[in-house]
Scaffold this active site. Structure first.
Site, mmCIF file in Angstrom:
data_model
loop_
_atom_site.group_PDB
_atom_site.id
_atom_site.type_symbol
_atom_site.label_atom_id
_atom_site.label_comp_id
_atom_site.label_asym_id
_atom_site.label_seq_id
_atom_site.Cartn_x
_atom_site.Cartn_y
_atom_site.Cartn_z
ATOM 1 N N GLU A 1 6.948 9.242 -2.529
ATOM 2 C CA GLU A 1 5.784 9.345 -3.420
ATOM 3 C C GLU A 1 6.187 9.985 -4.742
ATOM 4 O OE1 GLU A 1 3.286 11.162 -0.443
ATOM 5 O OE2 GLU A 1 3.311 9.252 0.620
ATOM 6 N N ASN B 1 4.402 17.402 6.732
ATOM 7 C CA ASN B 1 4.269 17.223 5.284
ATOM 8 C C ASN B 1 2.785 17.010 4.991
ATOM 9 O OD1 ASN B 1 4.348 16.472 2.619
ATOM 10 N ND2 ASN B 1 5.370 14.505 2.962
ATOM 11 N N TRP B 2 2.139 18.080 4.554
ATOM 12 C CA TRP B 2 0.684 17.992 4.327
ATOM 13 C C TRP B 2 0.326 17.148 3.103
ATOM 14 C CZ3 TRP B 2 -1.012 23.850 4.855
ATOM 15 C CH2 TRP B 2 -0.887 24.239 6.192
ATOM 16 N N LYS B 3 1.288 16.886 2.244
ATOM 17 C CA LYS B 3 1.017 16.177 0.976
ATOM 18 C C LYS B 3 -0.082 16.918 0.211
ATOM 19 C CE LYS B 3 2.797 12.029 3.046
ATOM 20 N NZ LYS B 3 2.857 10.589 3.091
ATOM 21 N N GLY C 1 2.254 6.143 5.979
ATOM 22 C CA GLY C 1 0.796 6.158 5.877
ATOM 23 C C GLY C 1 0.146 4.819 6.162
ATOM 24 N N GLU D 1 12.853 7.429 5.410
ATOM 25 C CA GLU D 1 11.422 7.105 5.401
ATOM 26 C C GLU D 1 11.204 5.756 4.721
ATOM 27 O OE1 GLU D 1 8.868 10.947 5.796
ATOM 28 O OE2 GLU D 1 9.129 10.450 3.692
ATOM 29 N N SER E 1 4.560 7.021 9.655
ATOM 30 C CA SER E 1 3.606 6.788 10.746
ATOM 31 C C SER E 1 4.080 7.307 12.104
ATOM 32 C CB SER E 1 3.223 5.305 10.815
ATOM 33 O OG SER E 1 2.625 4.894 9.591
ATOM 34 N N HIS F 1 10.878 12.759 -2.126
ATOM 35 C CA HIS F 1 9.947 11.978 -1.293
ATOM 36 C C HIS F 1 9.606 10.683 -2.030
ATOM 37 C CE1 HIS F 1 6.330 10.704 0.773
ATOM 38 N NE2 HIS F 1 6.760 11.439 1.791
ATOM 39 N N GLY G 1 3.445 12.978 8.004
ATOM 40 C CA GLY G 1 2.325 13.189 7.098
ATOM 41 C C GLY G 1 1.016 13.219 7.873
ATOM 42 N N GLY G 2 0.369 12.052 7.979
ATOM 43 C CA GLY G 2 -0.970 11.943 8.559
ATOM 44 C C GLY G 2 -1.137 12.682 9.887
HETATM 45 P P1 PGA Z 1 3.045 9.492 7.343
HETATM 46 O O1 PGA Z 1 3.885 10.145 6.135
HETATM 47 O O2 PGA Z 1 3.461 10.225 8.600
HETATM 48 O O3 PGA Z 1 1.602 9.715 6.985
HETATM 49 O O4 PGA Z 1 3.416 8.053 7.408
HETATM 50 C C1 PGA Z 1 5.221 10.522 6.298
HETATM 51 C C2 PGA Z 1 5.776 11.060 5.010
HETATM 52 O O5 PGA Z 1 5.470 10.520 3.946
HETATM 53 O O6 PGA Z 1 6.553 12.051 5.003
#
Ligand code: PGA
Length: 258
Positions: free
Chosen positions: A100, A12-14, A176, A170, A216, A98, A237-238
């Site tokens: 976010e 997930n590149w966001k 993050g 999640e 994470s 998600h 994500g990260g």
């Molecule tokens: P993260 O994000 O791996 O940076 O914690 C995961 C996500 O929000 O899908």
């Protein structure tokens, strides 16, 4: 039954990467995951990079995915992107709900349920995200929150196959932050979600649906998390932003393929 579920590793590149950066990433990723047998590899890119990602993924097994969409097909919805527009590009999957989107853009359970239904109808695999805040966990409200999110989506579903959608647990406090849930936390939530799916849609559906963990995830912790029986992969994500790191995650997921 658990062994019949195909592991999935999802990047997930966001809100990251220009088109050129997306192309460079895909050029590095594709040859390295070409032989990733038994694992679904998906890349959820921002809308602007989707044409490039979809085009480059065309002759590969990598699933190009979007991070969001709107459940209406066309019309006066300024700023939105519809399922037919994604299908037009060759997109195969979409992240829905998600945290976010839920927290920053105030997407409700009802909206998430509509989007999930529309994605399924359109043949896009929705990856439906659920999870609790730190305060909710600390005050014993984790399952109340997560079960409500799952119910909102599943109760409105018609007859759909277990392979046609994916859930991602999640916990918001782990996204993050570097503060990963323990493998036991991930297993406990996934097991609870699977039991609720069984209650709502029956044993076959529940045992076939994939449940990813997100928050994470990195190459150093993914093995232990994926060794849990009800965790079928990661939404990352990260640690997915660099191709090498995502490739390491895919390689680890392969160790859990049957
Ligand atoms: P993260 O994000 O791996 O940076 O914690 C995961 C996500 O929000 O899908």
């Amino acid at each position: 039954m658990a062994t019949t579920r195909r592991p999935m590793m999802a990047a997930n590149w966001k809100m990251n990467k220009t088109v050129v950066e997306a192309e460079q990433y895909m050029a590095a990723l594709l040859p390295r995951v070409a032989g990733a047998e038994g694992v679904d590899v998906a890349v959820y890119a921002p809308f602007t990079s989707l044409p490039a990602v979809a085009r480059m993924a065309e002759d590969s097994e990598v699933i190009p995915g979007a991070q969001n969409f709107y459940h209406e097909d066309s019309g006066a919805f300024t700023g939105e992107i519809s399922a037919p527009m994604l299908l037009d590009l060759g997109i195969g999957s979409v992240v829905v709900g998600h945290s976010e989107r839920r927290e920053i853009f105030e997407e409700s359970d009802d909206l998430v349920a509509r989007k999930t239904g529309r994605a399924l109808e359109a043949g896009l695999i929705p990856v439906v995200c659920v999870g609790e805040t730190k305060e909710e966990r600390d005050s014993g409200k984790m399952w109340g929150k997560v079960s409500g999110q799952v119910r909102a989506v599943v109760e409105g579903l018609g007859d759909v196959s277990a392979e046609s959608l994916v859930f991602a647990y999640e916990p918001i406090w782990a996204i993050g932050t570097g503060d990963t849930a323990t493998p036991d936390d991930a297993q406990d939530a996934s097991d609870k979600i699977r039991n609720l799916l069984k209650e709502l849609k029956g044993e076959d559906f529940a045992s076939g649906v994939r449940i990813l963990y997100g928050g994470s995830v990195k190459p150093e912790n993914v093995g232990e998390i994926m060794s849990k029986p009800d965790v079928d992969g990661g939404l990352v994500g990260g640690a997915s932003l660099k191709a090498d790191s995502f490739i390491a995650l895919v390689e680890e997921a392969q160790n859990h393929a049957s």
